[in-house]
Design an enzyme around this catalytic site. Structure first.
Site, PDB file in Angstrom:
ATOM      1  N   PRO A   2       0.735  -1.161  -0.060  1.00 24.52           N
ATOM      2  CA  PRO A   2      -0.126   0.045  -0.145  1.00 24.52           C
ATOM      3  C   PRO A   2       0.678   1.078   0.064  1.00 24.52           C
ATOM      4  O   PRO A   2       1.687   1.570   0.748  1.00 24.52           O
ATOM      5  CB  PRO A   2      -0.657  -0.065   1.295  1.00 24.52           C
ATOM      6  CG  PRO A   2      -0.449  -1.586   1.756  1.00 24.52           C
ATOM      7  CD  PRO A   2       0.562  -1.825   1.254  1.00 24.52           C
ATOM      8  N   GLU A   3       0.462   2.272  -0.857  1.00 29.19           N
ATOM      9  CA  GLU A   3       1.434   3.534  -0.883  1.00 29.19           C
ATOM     10  C   GLU A   3       0.679   4.451  -0.545  1.00 29.19           C
ATOM     11  O   GLU A   3      -0.782   4.252  -0.078  1.00 29.19           O
ATOM     12  CB  GLU A   3       1.843   3.661  -2.711  1.00 29.19           C
ATOM     13  CG  GLU A   3       2.617   2.447  -3.010  1.00 29.19           C
ATOM     14  CD  GLU A   3       3.430   2.534  -4.331  1.00 29.19           C
ATOM     15  OE1 GLU A   3       3.658   3.751  -4.826  1.00 29.19           O
ATOM     16  OE2 GLU A   3       3.758   1.672  -4.944  1.00 29.19           O
ATOM     17  N   LYS A  55       2.267   7.111   4.250  1.00 28.58           N
ATOM     18  CA  LYS A  55       1.722   5.772   4.335  1.00 28.58           C
ATOM     19  C   LYS A  55       1.216   5.417   5.797  1.00 28.58           C
ATOM     20  O   LYS A  55       1.019   4.489   6.223  1.00 28.58           O
ATOM     21  CB  LYS A  55       2.947   4.625   3.894  1.00 28.58           C
ATOM     22  CG  LYS A  55       3.490   4.654   2.437  1.00 28.58           C
ATOM     23  CD  LYS A  55       4.304   3.637   2.391  1.00 28.58           C
ATOM     24  CE  LYS A  55       5.410   4.009   0.846  1.00 28.58           C
ATOM     25  NZ  LYS A  55       6.390   2.796   0.777  1.00 28.58           N
TER      26      LYS A  55
END
Ligand SMILES: [Zn+2]
Length: 258
Positions: A2-3, A55
């Site tokens: 996940p960015e 993030k």
């Protein structure tokens, strides 16, 4: 992985459900947190804000308590109508917050902590991060200062993953950003001009913003995971090679990225 856009997207879905509300129920099914008594410590408190930075995701509560989450490679946030089937097994849930007829679920951790002395500790941590790629106004000067403090021989693609330089870019957006700005991800950072480095940020921000608003499927990838296929700009076959200490798969076009 996940960015930043995925985390901002989660925050935007969670915020209207939790902000300003006392949740109906909080559960921490992961045994690692069974002794932390978060449900008791958070009981009766309203969520005051839901914030993303790079993030990281922060759920702030009345009384100065903050839940901090970082998904690393494995975690995910899910938002479901109460009673609907979740996207991952309930056994993988670390945190479940029920409010406004929905379940907000954090799956697979791996970093989830309740900070009590919120402001100071957290501001120190955030200060160590570079400017958020998705901030409403991106701090060009701070980004360039951090980039120039880094090793000038480090390839620009690898340098972009350093969250101390810019927060929120992961491996996919690193590849896409270098492609869009026509910069070879292997070029040493010292040979990338300020204008070129900023061109990468300017190419990424609207795309990542669109993804944060509508989800990552809303944005087309130009080059990531397209090794061997023709470059959409010049037709040269796209190449792939591992980059950096973590050997992250890096995609680029040797024909039009210099
Ligand atoms: Zn090309």
């Amino acid at each position: 992985m996940p960015e930043g856009d995925t985390i901002h997207h989660a925050a935007r879905r969670i915020r209207p459900l939790l902000a300003g509300r006392v949740p109906d129920e909080i559960r921490t099914p992961q045994p690692r947190h069974s002794l932390d008594r978060w449900p008791q410590r958070l009981a009766g408190r309203a969520v005051t804000s839901v914030d993303a930075y790079g993030k990281h995701l922060f759920l702030r509560w009345e009384g100065g308590l903050t839940l901090h989450s970082h998904l690393r490679l494995t975690g995910a946030w899910g938002v479901y109508r109460a009673g609907a089937r979740w996207g991952r097994s309930p056994r993988r849930a670390w945190l479940v917050i029920c409010a406004a007829g929905h379940d907000v679920v954090q799956f697979d951790g791996p970093l989830l902590e309740l900070l009590t002395d919120s402001r100071t500790r957290f501001d120190q941590r955030l200060a160590a991060l570079g400017p958020d790629i998705l901030a409403p106004a991106f701090d060009d000067a701070r980004f360039l200062r951090r980039l120039r403090e880094d090793d000038p021989t480090r390839p620009i693609g690898d340098a972009l993953l350093d969250q101390r330089t810019v927060a929120g870019i992961g491996n996919i957006w690193k590849c896409e950003g270098c492609f869009l700005a026509r910069i070879d991800p292997w070029r040493p950072t010292g040979a990338v001009s300020d204008e070129e480095a900023l061109a990468i940020m300017r190419a990424l921000r609207p795309r990542m913003e669109q993804s944060a608003e509508h989800g990552h499927r809303a944005v087309k990838r130009e080059i990531y995971e397209r090794a061997g296929r023709p470059c959409p700009r010049c037709g040269t076959p796209i190449r792939q090679r591992g980059q950096g200490d973590a050997n992250r798969p890096t995609f680029w076009c040797p024909g039009c990225q210099r």
